[in-house]
Design an enzyme around this catalytic site. Sequence first.
Site, PDB file in Angstrom:
ATOM      1  CG  ASP A  76     -18.843   2.025 -29.560  1.00 24.72           C
ATOM      2  OD1 ASP A  76     -18.542   1.767 -30.741  1.00 24.72           O
ATOM      3  OD2 ASP A  76     -19.824   2.727 -29.251  1.00 24.72           O
ATOM      4  CG  ASP A  79     -20.155   1.652 -33.770  1.00 22.29           C
ATOM      5  OD1 ASP A  79     -19.346   0.972 -33.102  1.00 22.29           O
ATOM      6  OD2 ASP A  79     -20.561   2.762 -33.389  1.00 22.29           O
ATOM      7  CE1 TYR A 227     -19.876   6.332 -26.536  1.00 28.42           C
ATOM      8  CE2 TYR A 227     -18.975   5.879 -28.709  1.00 28.42           C
ATOM      9  CZ  TYR A 227     -19.780   5.525 -27.644  1.00 28.42           C
ATOM     10  OH  TYR A 227     -20.496   4.356 -27.695  1.00 28.42           O
ATOM     11  CD  GLU A 479     -25.542   0.987 -31.092  1.00 28.54           C
ATOM     12  OE1 GLU A 479     -24.515   0.826 -31.783  1.00 28.54           O
ATOM     13  OE2 GLU A 479     -26.133   2.088 -31.017  1.00 28.54           O
TER      14      GLU A 479
END
Length: 502
Positions: A76, A79, A227, A479
């Site tokens: 995603d 990571d 999430y 990120e």
Amino acid sequence: MGVLKRLLVFGVVITMVMVMRVASHDYGDALTKSILFFEGQRSGKLPPTQRMTWRKDSGLQDGFQIGVDLVGGYYDAGDNVKFNFPMAFSTTMLAWSVLDFGNFMGPDLPHALEAIKWATDYFLKATSVPGFVFVQVGDPYGDHNCWERPEDMDTPRIPYAASKQFPGSEVSAEIAAALAASSMVFRPSNPAYSARLLKRAAMVFEFADANRGSYNDTLGPWVCPFYCDFSGYEDELIWGAAWLYRATKAPNYWSYVVQNISDLEKNVAKHTDRVGYGGGGFAEFGWDTKNAGINILVSKLLLSSKTSDVGPFIPNADKFVCTVLPESPTVYVSYSPGGLLFKPGGSNLQHATALSFLLLAYARYLNQSNREIHCGNVVATPARLIQFARGQVDYILGTNPLKMSYMVGYGSKFPLKIHHRGSSLPSFDQHPARINCQGGTPYFQSNDPNPNLLIGAVVGGPDKGDSYSDSRADFVHTEPTTYINAPLVGLLAYFRSHPPPL
């Protein structure tokens, strides 16, 4: 006017035109790179056509410990976990980008289709076991405790699934939406694959609706706080039904949308910081909340059918626009001094790209029906919505106080130390020996630029004061994520073929 004077004036005009052209952005280059980014996020066995060659195969045993092939899909963000909720939303948005703006993608269209298929192939696997929908692969706590390349992963690759006993309606319905939207993308070029996607979308939607419940309640220890679903699962069910209706025109899906939309209106959704939405649920859109997207998507269907019964959809789509435009008396978002849209929650550029996508899509629907929006005494024309969306895209590409692009590899100044494991560690070509869980820590702590450019990655973006710290540790701002890039693909495709007026 003398000849010399005319030449001087002409020269000034030419110079101004050249400056304006230099100042505008190469949307085609940005589009190419925004799609290329997804190749850097791939999990699984990489194909011979892989263009981001510093990435190698990874996650080749995913699902094997339970006898299910879960190889493939996308990481995603920075990571190495496969979170299917944001992955499915990113896929839906890529598909919507192609459906509405694919005609403007030129030579990048085949790469956009490849990006979608990389996800849908995986989702076919994740929904292949009757009674189960796999919603995640990888232990996020183990993964986040390591800084290692996906090719070196030695953290637990635990598969997590929703089932009748452990419902996960939001993830399942979002996967259904992704499969339904993607089925339309592939219908012209691969009808057999398209039919397979649509059939699976209907099955997964039925599973999500029949086994209602949030994966927060059943898989919370593993999906939160990464999430969590803060807006409830009802919006994803309606979103999934709306996409299935667009794909099939089956009246049962339309009835589902109409009959359930009133329940959505009553929901008091929460931001990820658990604060209630100031602008109302109709004003929200992203991987967690689909309300504004539902209204824009359904408005297209209503406006094209020229029906007089618009329900709450078009009024709520109009109200959404009025919560975004800075000149509106009911604006609920905030803006940086340089003009970037801000909403609560991390990775702010996800809001700038997702909301701009909706405004651009809605502007084109409004144009087709000769409509404009009234925000109190402010008139919002389709041209104004397009201008707004372009302004946000231009900010991301470098028209901002720092004069830097927030897309890696675009422009002369862009983030160099993004929060991304694979990008920040030496590639296998440079360092074939394994780097273990803690072996990557010195690279994370280094002040050197990342050795591998994750071309096209758009980071979380600057703070509310237009400042940006290029630091791996500052993951909120540095990120990249798939759900920042996915809506941007459609925006860039449109602006590639519709340059700003000189």
